[in-house]
Design a protein around this motif. Sequence first.
Motif, short mmCIF file in Angstrom:
data_model
loop_
_atom_site.label_atom_id
_atom_site.label_comp_id
_atom_site.label_asym_id
_atom_site.label_seq_id
_atom_site.Cartn_x
_atom_site.Cartn_y
_atom_site.Cartn_z
N GLU A 273 0.84 -1.20 0.00
CA GLU A 273 0.00 0.00 0.00
C GLU A 273 0.87 1.25 0.00
OE1 GLU A 273 -3.22 0.25 -0.45
OE2 GLU A 273 -3.24 -1.93 -0.72
N ALA A 274 1.94 1.23 0.77
CA ALA A 274 2.85 2.38 0.80
C ALA A 274 3.59 2.53 -0.53
CB ALA A 274 3.84 2.24 1.94
N MET A 275 3.98 1.40 -1.13
CA MET A 275 4.69 1.46 -2.42
C MET A 275 3.78 2.00 -3.51
SD MET A 275 7.79 0.37 -1.71
CE MET A 275 8.57 -0.08 -3.25
N PRO A 289 12.84 -0.02 -0.62
CA PRO A 289 11.56 -0.63 -0.25
C PRO A 289 11.01 -0.03 1.04
CG PRO A 289 13.38 -2.09 0.31
CD PRO A 289 13.97 -0.94 -0.45
N ILE A 290 9.70 -0.11 1.20
CA ILE A 290 9.04 0.28 2.44
C ILE A 290 8.49 -0.99 3.07
CG2 ILE A 290 7.23 1.70 3.48
CD1 ILE A 290 7.36 3.46 0.94
N PHE A 291 8.78 -1.21 4.35
CA PHE A 291 8.47 -2.48 4.98
C PHE A 291 7.36 -2.36 6.00
CE2 PHE A 291 13.07 -2.81 3.95
CZ PHE A 291 13.02 -3.91 3.10
N ILE A 292 6.70 -3.50 6.22
CA ILE A 292 5.83 -3.70 7.37
C ILE A 292 6.32 -4.95 8.10
CG2 ILE A 292 3.77 -2.60 6.43
CD1 ILE A 292 2.78 -5.34 5.56
N ASP A 293 5.95 -5.09 9.36
CA ASP A 293 6.36 -6.24 10.15
C ASP A 293 5.20 -7.24 10.20
OD1 ASP A 293 7.26 -8.09 11.98
OD2 ASP A 293 8.04 -6.61 13.39
#
Length: 296
Positions: A273-275, A289-293
């Motif tokens: 979603e952020a990408m 990259p933008i990460f989630i945990d």
Amino acid sequence: MIPIYKRLLYSIGLFFTKTTPVSSEGLSVIIFSKDRPMQLDALLRSIKHCVSGEFQVTVQWQTSSLNFEKAYGEVLEKNADLIFEHVKEKNFREDLIEVIQGVEFSRLMFLVDDILFINPFSISWLNDINLKKNVPSIRLWSGINYTQPSDSISPAPTLYPFSVKPWSFFSWIKSSGYWSMPLSVDGNIFHTKEILFLLKRAQFKAPNTLEKALGPYRFMFKYRNGICLQYPVLINFALNRVNIENSDFPCGEEYTSEKLLEFWNLGRRIDIEAMKAIESNSCHIVCDPIFIDSNN
């Protein structure tokens, strides 16, 4: 004008090509992946979120170590509901030809693993498009005016309303940059039988050399209409490099495949979603990259 002997040879060869009978509905999607479980997982999740209609996903994959292979096992198991078939690569060309011989649909699209779908796409939009006269591209849209690999301005050509909504059409031969590439293996859509005919006559060892190997057959496609959408559907996020065939292609350097594998094993995943919110006027983006945990 295409020389008549080339048109005759092409027609004769296509007529005698033997393939498994295919349905005119639906779309076969073949994803190429190497040492990128993190990106492959993100692409598959984005397909689930954005693509609707009848389609089948095949993943042709390879790894350089058992650690990568373990991560691929996790990705493939997690997305078993989406994946029609997956093939651990032994010989890229032979495996690809065998995969295409077994697909069920007459329409075919290739994707590489560092692509994300960022907006909805319905397979039904292809239903009234004649692929012998048109080459749909879902990586192109009216806002593309820069070709990142060559660092060159490539203005969008004149786009005309197409008879099938929501598409517009343009001329490949009057365009430049991305807009002059009817045989891209990143989101262009072809007739399965045509592509199989060409692949059996071309020599290639990897996705990058596949696109180059198709180059001599460009004359069969460049006089067809290119058709695209008015908004972006997919973008290639070039986070890192895994191939050795195209070392000049711009890619991110900080997040190597090995580093992303470490993040994967720690439970990090790409935040699709952020990408999606990253804007671009190019089909490719070099970015972090933008990460989630996934543990939360």
